[in-house]
Structures are given as C-alpha cells and as structure tokens.
Design a protein around this motif. Structure first.
Motif, mmCIF file in Angstrom:
data_model
loop_
_atom_site.group_PDB
_atom_site.id
_atom_site.type_symbol
_atom_site.label_atom_id
_atom_site.label_comp_id
_atom_site.label_asym_id
_atom_site.label_seq_id
_atom_site.Cartn_x
_atom_site.Cartn_y
_atom_site.Cartn_z
ATOM 1 N N UNK A 167 3.974 3.292 8.623
ATOM 2 C CA UNK A 167 5.296 2.685 8.462
ATOM 3 C C UNK A 167 5.340 1.712 7.289
ATOM 4 N N UNK A 168 4.168 1.337 6.787
ATOM 5 C CA UNK A 168 4.120 0.318 5.742
ATOM 6 C C UNK A 168 3.388 0.769 4.482
ATOM 7 N N UNK A 169 2.697 1.914 4.556
ATOM 8 C CA UNK A 169 1.856 2.303 3.430
ATOM 9 C C UNK A 169 1.849 3.822 3.264
ATOM 10 N N UNK A 170 2.109 4.266 2.038
ATOM 11 C CA UNK A 170 1.999 5.679 1.656
ATOM 12 C C UNK A 170 0.950 5.762 0.548
ATOM 13 N N UNK A 171 -0.007 6.689 0.665
ATOM 14 C CA UNK A 171 -1.089 6.714 -0.296
ATOM 15 C C UNK A 171 -1.539 8.144 -0.608
ATOM 16 N N UNK A 172 -2.243 8.285 -1.725
ATOM 17 C CA UNK A 172 -2.841 9.552 -2.121
ATOM 18 C C UNK A 172 -4.095 9.239 -2.927
#
Length: 467
Positions: free
Chosen positions: A68-73
């Motif tokens: 809900x607070x972090x999107x990463x790759x």
C-alpha cells in the motif's frame, strides 16, 4: 526470435525476456563526391548486426509487504552483439587519380602508379560488445497524494573491434593485398545512472519534478582507412524537468507542459569524410546545454453542438548551444579542405556558442479532426487536416550554411472510412500538399555538401483489415 516468461509468486512477480536477432543488409553503395563523375564511391557487399539479449526482473505485486505504500522493481540485463561491414570498399575512379584530385589517404606501394584504372581499398572490422546491467527502482506512495521515486542503474560494458584490417584490391588481378592489420585494445567502461522524481496528484491532474543522469554508450569507429579504429568515450547527460498534465472542463480539455534543462558532457558528434570510406565517424566534441519548454493540448471545442470535433496542438522551444567545443572538425567553406585535430594543414576551430545539431528553436504542430457517424450503422467518416512548422536547424556542429535546414512548414490532409463490424479502415491521404522543399538529411564531405531531399507532395490510399 524472442521469448517471455511471466511467473506470479506470493510476494512478487518474476519476468524473464530473451531475444536472438540478426539483421543483414545484403548490399549498399554511396556516391562520396556528389558529382556526375564517378570519382569516389563507397560500396558494401554485406553489412550485418547480430544481437542476443536476456533480461530478468522481479516486481512488487499486491501481496508484497507494504504494497500500500511501496511499489518496486529490480533486475538485470545482458547484451551481446557484433556488427560491421564485410567489408567496406572505397573505390577511387581512375579520372580522380589522373586529374590529381586531393586524396586524404596514401595508397599502398605500387598502386598509386596505376592511374589509368580504378583502385579500391577494403576495410574490415567487426564491433563486438558485451554489457551487463543491474537496476532497481522504488516508488513510495506518500500522504497528501505525493509519490517519490528513486532509482539507480549500474552498467559495465566491454567493446573491441575484431578482424580490423585494411587491404588493397589490385585492379589488374582482383586480388586483395594486405596492407595493415590493426591491433585494437579492448575498452571497458562502467557507469552509474541515478534518477529521482517527485509527483503531486490532484483531482484534475498532476505536477512533477524529475532528475536523471543518462549516458550514450561509448563505441569504436570501425572504419578509418590507414589508422587504427579510434575509441569514442561515452556521453553523459544530466537532465532536470518540471512539468504538469491534467484534464479540465469535463475532460474536454487536456493540457501537458514542461520546462527542462539538460547538461551534456563529451557530446558524441558525427562527421563523414573519404578517410572513413563515407561511413559516419564519431568523436567526442565539446559540452553543451539544452534549455527548453513544451506545451501540448487536446480539446473538444464544442462538446455539445459537435462532439466529433477535436483539436490537437503542440509547440516546443529549444535553446541548445555548445558551451565548450575548442576542437571542432569540419570542412572550410571556401576551399573545402578538412580542418580539425586529425586534418593535415588546417587546425581545429572553436565551435563554442554554436547551435547543437538538429535543435530548431521552435517547432509546432496542429491537427483538426472531424468524426462523423454515418446513418443506419454504415460506419464512420473522419476528416483531418495537419500542419507542422519548423524554424530550421543545422545538420553539422560547424553550423555551416552548406548543410543548414532553413525554416519550413508542411500541410497534410486525410479522409478515413471506418466500418467496425468488419474491422475495415480505408484512408485517402495527402502529405506535403504545398510541395515544400526541405531536407531529410545533409552531410558536408570533402567535395562539398551532400543533401538528401525529403519526400515531395504525395497522395495515397491505405487500407487496413483487422480480423
């Protein structure tokens, strides 16, 4: 050939991509003197590029911790490639040698005496590249509709030129005579490319600011007669941008705009000459700065009275200058003789303050569309008119008028018929309706400018069937 694998796991998604590609140009020929007499010709019986790539990455999904607070790759990328001429011939017409025209290279022993027949030199060289990259980027979803992204990429790249050699073709027997075998050292470069951005979203759109560092990869000039292939260092570009995008008036007006500032160091610049067999040779020029702004819109001016009417328009302003370019290379406008660090007799010239190539001060475009549904479900018609304006630019860092693109404008129009049940689309179009004369490219050579005209007035009919 390519392949892709998608694998959804409990805490992240795994994606892998692989490709193996080969491009072959079976034949090419170019006139290097741009005269009616066959003085100098470049001929390529075969040009090829082979490339293999592999990429693997993992991406966050809805089940990832703190999703809900972090999107990463995060991931890696591998590239292996080879390409070049097999070989490139530089042919000297006998009349060029007989008339004593200046040839910027020295013919091998004995061949310079054969002035009554054509002479050819053959340059071989295959540019081999191997690179490995690792990257990661994360976006934090912050309170008050703010998003903050931070990313980094690391690259290591090795390049070399295999089978680099020069031969002379005996015009009497056709045999290749070895002249030089070049020993080209491997060159390895490393770089780190950071980027960061901050975005604020509101009801109608968003405002953003970004910072990034990017690079143009280093390379070798594989074709350079009688001297070893030269290495061209990487170019570093640092970019800053502040912009917005959004929709207003019940989504009948969409606007996007930005201002930007880019610092370019070690700008990779191109020059073409007989010494490179007519092939483009790259070198590191000076440093420069590009400042600019752009604005675009899409609008329905009469959404209630005429919902099928739409206007699309945009404009870009650039102020692009070389700031530190003391070792400029080119050709003297009066004599046509080359100048620069590698030229014989004429020293380099200072290009500081010149416009960066292919950067017009202003460009603008506009399209008006009218969409009309036909009665009884017989399909739809679309009428469109296009306009484009360009204030002109230079094709050379020398900023010579010999390879300058003056300002020009283009007008186009089209009528389309669409029948969705059959996936049918037929379009009657006209481009460059005023038959404007402008250039698609231009180079300054030892014998003067070589300009390629863009397409003249053109009409046509396109048909597309989707099933």
């Amino acid at each position: 050939m390519s392949a892709r694998l998608n694998w959804s796991l409990p805490y992240f998604d795994f994606i892998a991509l692989a490709s193996d590609q080969e491009l072959i140009v079976p034949y090419g020929i170019g006139d290097l003197d741009y005269t009616s007499t066959p003085l100098f010709v470049a001929e390529v019986p075969r040009q090829f590029v082979e490339q293999k790539t592999f990429e693997a990455r993992i991406e966050s999904n809805e089940q990832s911790p703190w999703s809900d607070y972090l999107v990463w790759v995060a991931g890696m990328y591998y590239l292996e490639s080879a390409g070049g001429y097999d070989p490139l011939y530089l042919r000297f017409g006998s009349n060029a040698l007989e008339n004593g025209l200046p040839i910027p290279i020295e013919l091998p022993g004995g061949l310079g005496d054969l002035l009554d027949v054509d002479v050819a030199l053959a340059s071989n060289g295959v540019l081999e590249t191997e690179s490995l990259s690792g990257f990661a980027e994360g976006t934090a979803l912050l309170p008050y509709s703010f998003d903050f992204s931070l990313g980094v990429r690391y690259d290591t790249e090795t390049r070399n030129v295999a089978n680099s050699s020069l031969s002379a073709i005996n015009p009497l027997t056709g045999d290749a005579i070895s002249v030089i075998n070049f020993n080209v050292p491997e060159a390895t470069t490393e770089r780190v490319s950071p980027r960061a951005s901050l975005k604020w979203s509101f009801t109608q759109g968003q405002i953003y600011a970004s910072y990034s560092v990017g690079y143009l990869s280093p390379t070798y000039n594989t074709v350079n007669f009688l001297v070893a292939p030269s290495f061209v260092d990487q170019e570093e570009d640092t970019a800053y941008e502040l912009g917005f995008k959004g929709s207003w008036l019940d989504n009948t007006l969409s606007l996007e705009g930005a201002i930007f500032y880019t610092e370019r160091e070690n700008i990779i610049t191109a020059i073409t000459s007989l010494a490179s067999g007519g092939a483009v040779n790259f070198y590191n020029g000076g440093d420069g700065v590009i400042k600019g702004a752009e604005l675009s819109l899409q609008a329905q001016p009469m959404p209630n009275l005429n919902p099928g009417l739409a206007v699309i328009a945009g404009a870009t302003y650039l102020d692009a200058k070389y700031h530190n370019y003391p070792e400029g290379r080119g050709f003297d406008e009066g004599t046509g003789l080359p100048f620069g660090p590698d030229a014989v007799g004429l020293p380099a010239r200072d290009f500081s303050g010149n416009d960066i190539v292919n950067t017009p001060d202003w460009t603008a475009s506009a399209t008006t569309l009218q969409y009309l549904p036909l009665p009884n479900d017989w399909g739809n018609l679309e009428f469109a008119a296009d306009a484009y304006y360009n204030t002109g630019s230079y094709f050379s860092a020398q900023n010579t008028s010999l390879v300058e693109q003056p300002k020009y404008h283009l007008i186009g129009a089209r009528i389309g018929y669409f029948y969705e049940p059959y996936g049918l689309q037929i379009t009657l179009y006209g481009e460059n309706l005023t038959d404007e004369r402008y250039y698609s490219s231009a180079v300054n050579l030892d014998f003067g400018p070589g300009r390629t005209l863009a397409a003249p007035r053109k009409y046509g009919l396109r048909a597309k069937w989707t099933f």
